[in-house]
Structures are given as structure tokens and as C-alpha cells.
Design a protein around this motif. Structure first.
Motif, PDB file in Angstrom:
ATOM      1  N   SER A   1      40.849  51.968  22.533  1.00 44.13           N
ATOM      2  CA  SER A   1      41.764  51.837  21.385  1.00 44.13           C
ATOM      3  C   SER A   1      42.921  52.825  21.483  1.00 44.13           C
ATOM      4  CB  SER A   1      41.076  51.886  20.011  1.00 44.13           C
ATOM      5  OG  SER A   1      40.039  52.727  19.977  1.00 44.13           O
ATOM      6  N   LEU A   2      42.684  53.971  22.115  1.00 45.81           N
ATOM      7  CA  LEU A   2      43.826  54.886  22.352  1.00 45.81           C
ATOM      8  C   LEU A   2      44.850  54.233  23.284  1.00 45.81           C
ATOM      9  CD1 LEU A   2      42.061  58.346  22.755  1.00 45.81           C
ATOM     10  CD2 LEU A   2      43.599  57.638  20.907  1.00 45.81           C
ATOM     11  N   CYS A   3      44.357  53.490  24.282  1.00 44.26           N
ATOM     12  CA  CYS A   3      45.284  52.792  25.192  1.00 44.26           C
ATOM     13  C   CYS A   3      46.201  51.882  24.369  1.00 44.26           C
ATOM     14  CB  CYS A   3      44.520  51.923  26.193  1.00 44.26           C
ATOM     15  SG  CYS A   3      43.675  52.844  27.455  1.00 44.26           S
ATOM     16  N   ARG A   4      45.586  51.156  23.418  1.00 45.21           N
ATOM     17  CA  ARG A   4      46.404  50.240  22.600  1.00 45.21           C
ATOM     18  C   ARG A   4      47.419  51.042  21.800  1.00 45.21           C
ATOM     19  NH1 ARG A   4      41.003  48.034  22.166  1.00 45.21           N
ATOM     20  NH2 ARG A   4      40.902  46.747  24.005  1.00 45.21           N
ATOM     21  N   ASP A   5      46.998  52.165  21.208  1.00 47.27           N
ATOM     22  CA  ASP A   5      47.933  53.005  20.425  1.00 47.27           C
ATOM     23  C   ASP A   5      49.068  53.523  21.305  1.00 47.27           C
ATOM     24  OD1 ASP A   5      46.127  52.676  18.420  1.00 47.27           O
ATOM     25  OD2 ASP A   5      45.309  54.726  18.506  1.00 47.27           O
ATOM     26  N   LEU A   6      48.760  53.814  22.564  1.00 49.69           N
ATOM     27  CA  LEU A   6      49.744  54.452  23.450  1.00 49.69           C
ATOM     28  C   LEU A   6      50.500  53.430  24.306  1.00 49.69           C
ATOM     29  CD1 LEU A   6      47.407  57.370  24.623  1.00 49.69           C
ATOM     30  CD2 LEU A   6      49.416  57.619  23.165  1.00 49.69           C
ATOM     31  N   ASP A   7      50.260  52.138  24.005  1.00 47.96           N
ATOM     32  CA  ASP A   7      50.912  51.072  24.782  1.00 47.96           C
ATOM     33  C   ASP A   7      50.582  51.126  26.266  1.00 47.96           C
ATOM     34  OD1 ASP A   7      52.121  49.631  22.790  1.00 47.96           O
ATOM     35  OD2 ASP A   7      53.847  51.008  22.694  1.00 47.96           O
ATOM     36  N   ILE A   8      49.360  51.516  26.569  1.00 49.16           N
ATOM     37  CA  ILE A   8      48.898  51.464  27.967  1.00 49.16           C
ATOM     38  C   ILE A   8      48.179  50.129  28.137  1.00 49.16           C
ATOM     39  CG2 ILE A   8      47.339  52.524  29.665  1.00 49.16           C
ATOM     40  CD1 ILE A   8      47.771  55.212  28.140  1.00 49.16           C
ATOM     41  N   PRO A   9      48.631  49.272  29.071  1.00 44.87           N
ATOM     42  CA  PRO A   9      47.984  47.963  29.216  1.00 44.87           C
ATOM     43  C   PRO A   9      46.510  48.093  29.632  1.00 44.87           C
ATOM     44  CG  PRO A   9      49.945  48.156  30.616  1.00 44.87           C
ATOM     45  CD  PRO A   9      49.727  49.494  30.021  1.00 44.87           C
TER      46      PRO A   9
END
Ligand code: PDD
Length: 279
Positions: free
Chosen positions: A212-220
Motif C-alpha cells: 500500500s505504500l507503493c500505491r501511495d508513492l506511485d511505485i508500480p
């Protein structure tokens, strides 16, 4: 040390568990490991949910999980751990009864045990990264249950220790599943690849938090199994878990991951993860 045992807080030395306990005889039970910082548990709801699911999947009922959660929270102040980093190990078995494979009589009380201890964060390893080895995944087909049956994990982790590695990463039918006590993420061209949640791996709470951090940070993110044969092309690799945190992997067997130092995506996720921990 004060521990929780079958409804009571007692000194650890006063705990006695029957040799007929089905955890001892069959590994017939489930467990959880939770982490807290200064009295605040990290994702306690998710741990309780996973424990409830593990119990349901092995058809073990009769445990009041809300009462157990309260007891787990009390273990910290009772052990002087409410101003420190701590971890709690919790185990529930199907109780003690004369040995037979089928379930014991319904009157058999589950055995419930929980203990809290200091959690020393592996700060130096977080900084430098670690080595892992690859091992064939010889576990059963319900790795999604956090059961006590960890013999393949024990053997694989021992092999890792003997190879001077932090972790053993399992490979099943050519694909990376997870580590002996951690989950695994690989980074290819800026995309984080995670094995989808199936019966082949534990639904890791740290994995969930990091994705979910990836989604927050726009990491695919791509939830797709990674072929072990592609690992040498991975730019970054990391192992994750309650006691592992977000751990960069800089070496697999005898070859370096990327340039042999923790990569940029791993660093970004590590920083965001540690910032998101309970204060
Ligand atoms: N292990 N996969 C396996 C096989 C694990 O045993 C663990 C955790 C994880 C990571 O899950 P989580 O992020 O929910 O901690 C993945 C615990 C910490 C242990 O056995 O000590």
C-alpha cells in the motif's frame, strides 16, 4: 518474565505444558508474531484477523480472540516493555489429549500461550543489506495458514545460517514464493513484483503494508510470480516481515543484486515504512 497461559498471567517458569499437547505431538496449532513500539502495536487488527482465519482453516474454535488481544496488550506493561520496541509470540494448539490423529473430544480446551520480549531492530543489516540463498520449496500446499508446521522453514533457515546468509528464499516449480520467515519483493525496471496471495505463501502483514505504500508513492506494482531464473536480472530484491522490517537483499547465493548495494526503490520503501510505524 510474565507470560499469558490459558487465561492467566504467570511467571514463564511456572508454565507447564502436557507431553500430550497436540502442538508437541503433531504441530497441531497456529501462531502469530506481532510487533510494538512504545506500547503501540503495528497493525494489531490485521494480526487478529489472520489468526482468526488460521484457526478457522484448521477448524480450531473456542478461543476468545478479543480477550486474547487484551491479554497480549497487557503483556507489555507487565514486562516493562511499554516504552520500548517489543515483539509478542502467540501460539494456540488443539490442546492436550491422548494421541490419535483425528480431533480430540470437543471438551478438550485449546492451549493458549503468549510471551513478549524486546525486539532489537536489525539496523545495521537494514543499512548494508543482506545475502540470501535459494532453496526448493518443499512445504505443504497450505502455506497461507500460519501453522506450527515449520520444519522445512527451519531446515532452510539453518542452511542459510550455515551459508552466512540472512534468509533462505523458497522456489516452487521455478517461481519465487517467499522466505523461510519473510516475504519477498523484487524490483524490475522500477516495478515492484510480488507473488500473488495464494495457498503458496503467507498473507504477510508487512507485505500488505509495503504494497500500500507503493500505491501511495506511485511505485508500480505487479502481483505476479517471479521466475527464479529472472532473479539475476532484478534491479533490487528485498525480504519483509514483522521482525525483518524492509530488508534490502544485496546478494543471492554468490552473485550481487544490482550493483551490490541497497537500491533506490528499496530505500524509499524502507524510509516510508519506518516513518509509518507507530510512534
Ligand atoms: N514470520 N512468510 C513466512 C513463512 C513467515 O513466517 C513470515 C513471518 C512472513 C512475514 O509475515 P509478516 O509480515 O506478517 O510478519 C512471511 C514470523 C515473523 C516468524 O515466524 O517469526
Amino acid at each position: 518474565m510474565t507470560v499469558y497461559f490459558n487465561g492467566e498471567f504467570v511467571d514463564k517458569d511456572d508454565v507447564s505444558i502436557s507431553p500430550d499437547d497436540r502442538g508437541f505431538v503433531f504441530g497441531d496449532g497456529v501462531y502469530e508474531v506481532m510487533r510494538a513500539d512504545r506500547g503501540q502495536f503495528f497493525r494489531m487488527d490485521a494480526h487478529v484477523r489472520r489468526l482468526r482465519r488460521s484457526l478457522r482453516e484448521i477448524r480450531l474454535d473456542g478461543v476468545d480472540l478479543e480477550a486474547l488481544r487484551g491479554a497480549v496488550e497487557q503483556l507489555l506493561p507487565r514486562n516493562g516493555l511499554d516504552d520500548r520496541r517489543a515483539k509478542v509470540y502467540l501460539q494456540i494448539t488443539r490442546g492436550a489429549a491422548p494421541r490419535r490423529h483425528a480431533f480430540p473430544p470437543p471438551s478438550t480446551e485449546p492451549t493458549v500461550y503468549a510471551r513478549a520480549s524486546v525486539n532489537e531492530p536489525p539496523t545495521e543489516k537494514w543499512e548494508q543489506g543482506v545475502k540470501v540463498i535459494l532453496r526448493p520449496d518443499q512445504r505443504w500446499a497450505r502455506c497461507d495458514i500460519k501453522s506450527l508446521n515449520y520444519l522445512p522453514n527451519v531446515l532452510a533457515n539453518q542452511a542459510a545460517m550455515e551459508a552466512d546468509a540472512y534468509e533462505a528464499v523458497f522456489v516452487r516449480e521455478g517461481f519465487v514464493t517467499e522466505g523461510s520467515h519473510s516475504s519477498v519483493l523484487a524490483v524490475f525496471d522500477g516495478t515492484v513484483c510480488a507473488h500473488p496471495l495464494t495457498n503458496r505463501l503467507l498473507p504477510s502483514i508487512t507485505r500488505d503494508a509495503v504494497l500500500s505504500l507503493c500505491r501511495d508513492l506511485d511505485i508500480p506494482v505487479e502481483e505476479t510470480p517471479v521466475p527464479a531464473a529472472d532473479l539475476p536480472e532484478a534491479d533490487e530484491l528485498m525480504v519483509l516481515g514483522t521482525t525483518t522490517g524492509v530488508m534490502p537483499v544485496v546478494q543471492v547465493e554468490d552473485w550481487a543484486v544490482g550493483d551490490g548495494t541497497p537500491g533506490a526503490v528499496t530505500r524509499e520503501l524502507q524510509a516510508a515504512f519506518h516513518a509509518s510505524e507507530p510512534a
